[in-house]
Design an enzyme around this catalytic site. Sequence first.
Site, PDB file in Angstrom:
ATOM      1  N   HIS A   1       0.211   2.209   8.291  1.00 60.72           N
ATOM      2  CA  HIS A   1      -0.328   3.566   8.410  1.00 60.72           C
ATOM      3  C   HIS A   1      -1.039   4.018   7.137  1.00 60.72           C
ATOM      4  O   HIS A   1      -1.710   5.037   7.131  1.00 60.72           O
ATOM      5  CB  HIS A   1       0.806   4.542   8.750  1.00 60.72           C
ATOM      6  CG  HIS A   1       0.328   5.893   9.168  1.00 60.72           C
ATOM      7  ND1 HIS A   1       0.564   7.033   8.419  1.00 60.72           N
ATOM      8  CD2 HIS A   1      -0.391   6.289  10.248  1.00 60.72           C
ATOM      9  CE1 HIS A   1       0.019   8.074   9.025  1.00 60.72           C
ATOM     10  NE2 HIS A   1      -0.560   7.645  10.124  1.00 60.72           N
TER      11      HIS A   1
ATOM     12  N   LYS B   1      -3.691   4.292   3.968  1.00 55.70           N
ATOM     13  CA  LYS B   1      -5.136   4.204   3.806  1.00 55.70           C
ATOM     14  C   LYS B   1      -5.421   3.994   2.325  1.00 55.70           C
ATOM     15  O   LYS B   1      -5.362   4.931   1.531  1.00 55.70           O
ATOM     16  CB  LYS B   1      -5.837   5.469   4.293  1.00 55.70           C
ATOM     17  CG  LYS B   1      -5.698   5.717   5.802  1.00 55.70           C
ATOM     18  CD  LYS B   1      -4.457   6.482   6.150  1.00 55.70           C
ATOM     19  CE  LYS B   1      -4.312   6.696   7.659  1.00 55.70           C
ATOM     20  NZ  LYS B   1      -3.032   7.306   8.020  1.00 55.70           N
TER      21      LYS B   1
ATOM     22  N   ASP C   1     -12.961  -3.868  -7.144  1.00 61.03           N
ATOM     23  CA  ASP C   1     -13.085  -4.562  -8.436  1.00 61.03           C
ATOM     24  C   ASP C   1     -11.920  -4.296  -9.391  1.00 61.03           C
ATOM     25  O   ASP C   1     -12.074  -4.485 -10.605  1.00 61.03           O
ATOM     26  CB  ASP C   1     -14.398  -4.183  -9.124  1.00 61.03           C
ATOM     27  CG  ASP C   1     -15.620  -4.796  -8.443  1.00 61.03           C
ATOM     28  OD1 ASP C   1     -15.430  -5.713  -7.615  1.00 61.03           O
ATOM     29  OD2 ASP C   1     -16.745  -4.345  -8.723  1.00 61.03           O
TER      30      ASP C   1
ATOM     31  N   HIS D   1      -4.581  17.058   9.444  1.00 63.85           N
ATOM     32  CA  HIS D   1      -4.176  15.665   9.282  1.00 63.85           C
ATOM     33  C   HIS D   1      -3.642  15.399   7.875  1.00 63.85           C
ATOM     34  O   HIS D   1      -3.289  14.268   7.535  1.00 63.85           O
ATOM     35  CB  HIS D   1      -5.352  14.732   9.587  1.00 63.85           C
ATOM     36  CG  HIS D   1      -4.963  13.324   9.857  1.00 63.85           C
ATOM     37  ND1 HIS D   1      -5.174  12.295   8.958  1.00 63.85           N
ATOM     38  CD2 HIS D   1      -4.347  12.747  10.919  1.00 63.85           C
ATOM     39  CE1 HIS D   1      -4.720  11.157   9.462  1.00 63.85           C
ATOM     40  NE2 HIS D   1      -4.219  11.406  10.647  1.00 63.85           N
TER      41      HIS D   1
ATOM     42  N   LYS E   1      -1.369  15.242   4.407  1.00 63.84           N
ATOM     43  CA  LYS E   1       0.015  14.930   4.023  1.00 63.84           C
ATOM     44  C   LYS E   1       0.094  15.130   2.512  1.00 63.84           C
ATOM     45  O   LYS E   1       0.046  14.183   1.714  1.00 63.84           O
ATOM     46  CB  LYS E   1       0.392  13.489   4.375  1.00 63.84           C
ATOM     47  CG  LYS E   1       0.147  13.110   5.863  1.00 63.84           C
ATOM     48  CD  LYS E   1      -1.128  12.357   6.005  1.00 63.84           C
ATOM     49  CE  LYS E   1      -1.327  11.701   7.366  1.00 63.84           C
ATOM     50  NZ  LYS E   1      -1.150  12.501   8.527  1.00 63.84           N
TER      51      LYS E   1
ATOM     52  N   ASP F   1       5.784  23.764  -8.065  1.00 58.67           N
ATOM     53  CA  ASP F   1       5.846  24.422  -9.374  1.00 58.67           C
ATOM     54  C   ASP F   1       4.559  24.289 -10.175  1.00 58.67           C
ATOM     55  O   ASP F   1       4.576  24.337 -11.416  1.00 58.67           O
ATOM     56  CB  ASP F   1       7.023  23.883 -10.195  1.00 58.67           C
ATOM     57  CG  ASP F   1       8.355  24.487  -9.743  1.00 58.67           C
ATOM     58  OD1 ASP F   1       8.334  25.418  -8.914  1.00 58.67           O
ATOM     59  OD2 ASP F   1       9.406  24.025 -10.229  1.00 58.67           O
TER      60      ASP F   1
END
Length: 394
Positions: free
Chosen positions: A112, A114, A119, A292, A294, A299
Amino acid sequence: MTEFIPGNCIKLLHNGGEYFPALEAAFDAAQQEIFLETYIFEHDATGVRIAQALMRAARRGVMVHVLLDGFGSRLLPEEFIAEMSGAGVQVLMFRPVSSLSHLRRHRLRRLHRKVVVVDGRLAFVGGINIIDDMHTPGHTPPRYDYAVQVEGPMLAEIRGVVRRLWTQVSWSHFRQQWRVHGDGQHRPAPCGNQRAAFLVRDNLRHRNDIEYAYLSAIRRARHEIVIANAYFLPGLRFRHALMQAAGRGVRVVLLLQGRVEYFLLHHASRALYGSFLDAGIEIFEYHKSFLHAKVAVIDGHWATVGSSNIDPFSLLLAREANVVVEDRGFADELRADLMQAMVSGARPVLRADWRKQGWPLRILNWLSYGIVRFLTGVSGYGRGRESRAERGVH
């Protein structure tokens, strides 16, 4: 404990409008190697654009490694994959879906995350799939999401992770000739002053790293916790940490999915609203488009961006990747963006209004919650975990 690496330059990227041009430019500047891992690689305008950049790189001699999830990218046309392969792009599927795999529990262990590494000098980590986020029928585009662009010493950690998984999958596909060479230990020089950590969730040594990083930051919070998460169904340990923070006077704000994308998960998440609201936690539901993201800010100095939802599938099953940044400037930028999203695209869930909802909706929410927890249990990965959490075992 999260181990932070100093000396990084980390840039926040908002949605695909900033992410995809940066990705394409990095591919066009690549000289040696590209690693790309993603859950979804869609055959649309964006997918074709990114594939063309990958093929341009491969044709000029860059070693291009593309690892796609076998479920999330299962609809990618074979001829499209063949076109990339013909240009020299090495494409592998992580746990391909077959008629027999539907009978196996490990089918839920998806790739899941990404992650892109170019390089060994530039990386991208976040929640954005290779998909046109402006094509959003029925709501205002784009999908609301984030990624980060990373330069600096942390690249060594990210590169090492993607190289190891690529090697494992290439061996499992009998593509030993595609294995990567060299030790991969090169550590880029410092380029800035941001402290950051690269966290992954897998089913071996790093089963709980992302969750523990969240919990540690939540338990240390003194002023404010802001979490934006697309699929939010935390376990007891996580819920108690949030409610305890609110109980000691910390402002806790949740920006959650307002639109129904996955029926069961949507209503299961809403089953927890009552206890959160009773604890003094603020909830906003994002309705402008599909949320979408996450991400979190705590603080004003701790922030995370990545692929991991706060639900059983991300925290117990899937391979995920998050970047955690200890930097006030970065945290301030992300927090300001989240607050603006709450004003322009979200609606507050008020405790008084929530208590007025009818019994049919309450029953639907709790029935959905029970089904999701049952499915997690029968998958074989959730058993015993909640009971350990109740006893405070970490």
